[in-house]
Motif scaffolding. Sequence first.
Motif, PDB file in Angstrom:
ATOM      1  N   ILE A  94     -55.171 -20.754  25.549  1.00 11.70           N
ATOM      2  CA  ILE A  94     -54.409 -19.557  26.260  1.00 11.70           C
ATOM      3  C   ILE A  94     -54.073 -19.982  27.688  1.00 11.70           C
ATOM      4  CG2 ILE A  94     -54.519 -16.969  26.839  1.00 11.70           C
ATOM      5  CD1 ILE A  94     -56.896 -16.736  24.799  1.00 11.70           C
ATOM      6  N   SER A  95     -52.772 -20.493  27.624  1.00 13.60           N
ATOM      7  CA  SER A  95     -52.385 -21.101  28.842  1.00 13.60           C
ATOM      8  C   SER A  95     -50.943 -21.468  29.143  1.00 13.60           C
ATOM      9  CB  SER A  95     -53.198 -22.624  29.228  1.00 13.60           C
ATOM     10  OG  SER A  95     -52.914 -23.085  30.355  1.00 13.60           O
ATOM     11  N   THR A  96     -50.137 -20.385  29.052  1.00 10.71           N
ATOM     12  CA  THR A  96     -48.712 -20.518  29.147  1.00 10.71           C
ATOM     13  C   THR A  96     -48.214 -21.368  28.206  1.00 10.71           C
ATOM     14  OG1 THR A  96     -48.808 -21.714  31.207  1.00 10.71           O
ATOM     15  CG2 THR A  96     -48.469 -19.682  31.400  1.00 10.71           C
ATOM     16  N   LEU A  97     -48.587 -21.567  26.954  1.00  9.06           N
ATOM     17  CA  LEU A  97     -48.347 -22.383  25.953  1.00  9.06           C
ATOM     18  C   LEU A  97     -47.063 -21.848  25.001  1.00  9.06           C
ATOM     19  CD1 LEU A  97     -49.224 -25.231  25.017  1.00  9.06           C
ATOM     20  CD2 LEU A  97     -50.259 -23.869  22.884  1.00  9.06           C
ATOM     21  N   ALA A  98     -45.862 -22.354  25.403  1.00  4.81           N
ATOM     22  CA  ALA A  98     -44.706 -22.083  24.925  1.00  4.81           C
ATOM     23  C   ALA A  98     -44.578 -22.832  23.579  1.00  4.81           C
ATOM     24  CB  ALA A  98     -43.433 -22.314  25.747  1.00  4.81           C
ATOM     25  N   TRP A  99     -43.948 -22.144  22.388  1.00  3.18           N
ATOM     26  CA  TRP A  99     -43.931 -22.591  21.282  1.00  3.18           C
ATOM     27  C   TRP A  99     -42.492 -23.954  21.294  1.00  3.18           C
ATOM     28  CZ3 TRP A  99     -39.872 -24.120  17.848  1.00  3.18           C
ATOM     29  CH2 TRP A  99     -40.401 -24.346  16.556  1.00  3.18           C
ATOM     30  N   THR A 100     -43.005 -25.057  20.853  1.00  7.11           N
ATOM     31  CA  THR A 100     -41.770 -26.159  20.601  1.00  7.11           C
ATOM     32  C   THR A 100     -41.962 -26.886  19.499  1.00  7.11           C
ATOM     33  OG1 THR A 100     -42.973 -28.151  21.777  1.00  7.11           O
ATOM     34  CG2 THR A 100     -41.899 -26.652  23.300  1.00  7.11           C
ATOM     35  N   PRO A 101     -40.897 -27.400  18.764  1.00  7.93           N
ATOM     36  CA  PRO A 101     -41.132 -27.948  17.457  1.00  7.93           C
ATOM     37  C   PRO A 101     -42.088 -29.120  17.563  1.00  7.93           C
ATOM     38  CG  PRO A 101     -38.900 -27.657  17.938  1.00  7.93           C
ATOM     39  CD  PRO A 101     -39.422 -27.331  19.201  1.00  7.93           C
ATOM     40  N   GLU A 102     -42.066 -30.079  18.726  1.00  6.00           N
ATOM     41  CA  GLU A 102     -43.010 -30.959  18.943  1.00  6.00           C
ATOM     42  C   GLU A 102     -44.485 -30.596  18.845  1.00  6.00           C
ATOM     43  OE1 GLU A 102     -38.898 -31.846  20.207  1.00  6.00           O
ATOM     44  OE2 GLU A 102     -40.446 -30.214  20.975  1.00  6.00           O
ATOM     45  N   ARG A 103     -44.902 -29.768  19.522  1.00  3.26           N
ATOM     46  CA  ARG A 103     -46.006 -29.088  19.739  1.00  3.26           C
ATOM     47  C   ARG A 103     -46.658 -28.532  18.408  1.00  3.26           C
ATOM     48  NH1 ARG A 103     -45.600 -26.049  25.498  1.00  3.26           N
ATOM     49  NH2 ARG A 103     -45.671 -27.750  26.889  1.00  3.26           N
ATOM     50  N   ALA A 104     -45.716 -27.843  17.690  1.00  2.52           N
ATOM     51  CA  ALA A 104     -46.070 -27.123  16.361  1.00  2.52           C
ATOM     52  C   ALA A 104     -46.284 -28.256  15.400  1.00  2.52           C
ATOM     53  CB  ALA A 104     -44.876 -26.287  15.841  1.00  2.52           C
ATOM     54  N   LYS A 105     -46.024 -29.599  15.438  1.00  2.00           N
ATOM     55  CA  LYS A 105     -46.445 -30.696  14.621  1.00  2.00           C
ATOM     56  C   LYS A 105     -47.890 -30.959  14.743  1.00  2.00           C
ATOM     57  CE  LYS A 105     -41.781 -32.829  14.753  1.00  2.00           C
ATOM     58  NZ  LYS A 105     -41.127 -33.956  15.112  1.00  2.00           N
ATOM     59  N   VAL A 106     -48.415 -30.907  16.013  1.00  2.00           N
ATOM     60  CA  VAL A 106     -49.875 -31.092  16.279  1.00  2.00           C
ATOM     61  C   VAL A 106     -50.958 -29.901  16.119  1.00  2.00           C
ATOM     62  CG1 VAL A 106     -49.319 -33.332  17.063  1.00  2.00           C
ATOM     63  CG2 VAL A 106     -49.489 -31.489  18.881  1.00  2.00           C
ATOM     64  N   ILE A 107     -50.422 -29.057  16.607  1.00  2.00           N
ATOM     65  CA  ILE A 107     -51.228 -27.542  16.577  1.00  2.00           C
ATOM     66  C   ILE A 107     -50.603 -26.359  16.058  1.00  2.00           C
ATOM     67  CG2 ILE A 107     -52.595 -28.405  18.719  1.00  2.00           C
ATOM     68  CD1 ILE A 107     -50.737 -26.085  20.047  1.00  2.00           C
ATOM     69  N   ASP A 108     -51.392 -25.163  15.548  1.00  2.00           N
ATOM     70  CA  ASP A 108     -50.860 -24.304  15.017  1.00  2.00           C
ATOM     71  C   ASP A 108     -50.877 -22.958  16.298  1.00  2.00           C
ATOM     72  OD1 ASP A 108     -50.248 -24.923  12.448  1.00  2.00           O
ATOM     73  OD2 ASP A 108     -52.271 -24.459  11.921  1.00  2.00           O
ATOM     74  N   TYR A 109     -49.851 -22.242  16.131  1.00  2.00           N
ATOM     75  CA  TYR A 109     -49.587 -21.203  17.304  1.00  2.00           C
ATOM     76  C   TYR A 109     -49.835 -19.948  16.570  1.00  2.00           C
ATOM     77  CZ  TYR A 109     -46.774 -24.266  20.429  1.00  2.00           C
ATOM     78  OH  TYR A 109     -46.453 -24.883  21.513  1.00  2.00           O
ATOM     79  N   THR A 146     -42.242 -27.564  28.624  1.00  2.00           N
ATOM     80  CA  THR A 146     -40.714 -27.270  28.234  1.00  2.00           C
ATOM     81  C   THR A 146     -39.768 -27.601  29.229  1.00  2.00           C
ATOM     82  OG1 THR A 146     -40.869 -24.870  28.709  1.00  2.00           O
ATOM     83  CG2 THR A 146     -41.965 -25.452  26.458  1.00  2.00           C
ATOM     84  N   GLN A 147     -39.982 -27.180  30.622  1.00  2.00           N
ATOM     85  CA  GLN A 147     -38.747 -27.517  31.458  1.00  2.00           C
ATOM     86  C   GLN A 147     -38.727 -28.908  31.635  1.00  2.00           C
ATOM     87  OE1 GLN A 147     -41.733 -25.733  32.674  1.00  2.00           O
ATOM     88  NE2 GLN A 147     -40.885 -23.664  32.325  1.00  2.00           N
ATOM     89  N   ASP A 148     -39.757 -29.775  31.473  1.00  2.00           N
ATOM     90  CA  ASP A 148     -39.682 -31.141  31.425  1.00  2.00           C
ATOM     91  C   ASP A 148     -38.863 -31.850  30.442  1.00  2.00           C
ATOM     92  OD1 ASP A 148     -40.051 -33.940  31.657  1.00  2.00           O
ATOM     93  OD2 ASP A 148     -42.194 -34.106  31.503  1.00  2.00           O
ATOM     94  N   VAL A 149     -39.102 -31.243  29.058  1.00  2.00           N
ATOM     95  CA  VAL A 149     -38.597 -31.857  27.818  1.00  2.00           C
ATOM     96  C   VAL A 149     -37.042 -31.265  27.981  1.00  2.00           C
ATOM     97  CG1 VAL A 149     -38.510 -31.286  25.421  1.00  2.00           C
ATOM     98  CG2 VAL A 149     -40.585 -31.485  26.364  1.00  2.00           C
ATOM     99  N   ASP A 150     -36.602 -30.013  28.210  1.00  2.00           N
ATOM    100  CA  ASP A 150     -35.505 -29.536  28.319  1.00  2.00           C
ATOM    101  C   ASP A 150     -34.545 -30.217  29.339  1.00  2.00           C
ATOM    102  OD1 ASP A 150     -35.933 -27.371  26.469  1.00  2.00           O
ATOM    103  OD2 ASP A 150     -36.124 -25.964  28.148  1.00  2.00           O
ATOM    104  N   LEU A 151     -34.862 -30.526  30.641  1.00  2.00           N
ATOM    105  CA  LEU A 151     -34.258 -31.141  31.568  1.00  2.00           C
ATOM    106  C   LEU A 151     -34.149 -32.848  31.000  1.00  2.00           C
ATOM    107  CD1 LEU A 151     -35.731 -29.572  34.609  1.00  2.00           C
ATOM    108  CD2 LEU A 151     -33.413 -29.327  33.954  1.00  2.00           C
TER     109      LEU A 151
END
Length: 261
Positions: A94-109, A146-151
């Motif tokens: 529980i830590s400002t974990l935004a959904w991204t396609p990359e993260r969704a490959k390795v964990i569930d939300y 997500t800011q790192d990824v987007d930029l």
Amino acid sequence: MIRRTLVLATLTAAAFGAQADTLDNIRAAKKIRVSIDLAVPPSGMTDANMKPTGSDYDVAVLLAKDLGVALEVVPTVGATRIPNLQTGKADIIISTLAWTPERAKVIDYSVPYAPQISLVGGVKGINVKSMADLAGKSVAVNRSTTQDVDLTNNAKGATVVRYDDDAGVITAVVTGQADLVGTSNALFQTMQQKAPNRNLEMKFILRTNDLGIGVRKDDAKLLAWVNDWVRANHKNGKLNEIFKKYHGTDIPADVVEKWLK
């Protein structure tokens, strides 16, 4: 060879079974270990007595109470949230974990429990209104966010300067080491409050993120319980109360309605 294969299959099945029974293990231990970044105000922080506080912390407290177990905070930074989960150091995130396609490959939300506005901000006078305007400029970010990824993917010609945690990003902006930053709206407000003389302003919105509770892959029993809990606490208003307490506004009703569909 066959025996070795059977042994490996048995061990794999046992490991899967242990993982799938995380909810039972939590109840048996009477404790849930939650990965929370305590350097991301107002979502996670420490008070004057160095005790955990913030909206993510309060969500974790409520979840543990409703589950009937004690809460153990596993301190983290952005880059170690998911590794903490994968290596068994934490049961959930529980830590400002935004959904991204990359993260969704390795964990569930889980169903989202809160929103997060992601933006680029900086010193007034720097003419930046879009990704294209960042060409030739440096932008500070927290690594692996997500800011790192987007930029990194979209700010062509910009230099993305990565820090290991949000505290480092805040310090860089407040002390003048960085004039532009990619961060959450909540953290940017903190920067504005800490350094009013820097005349910081929002430049443009990167995205509005859905924040979910992170659970290990295939941990279906725990995920189902968490999803039911999130839905129930949206409906009874408790998650909105926590969000408003720390972020100063309600979670938009249409956003909650979308999440609960």
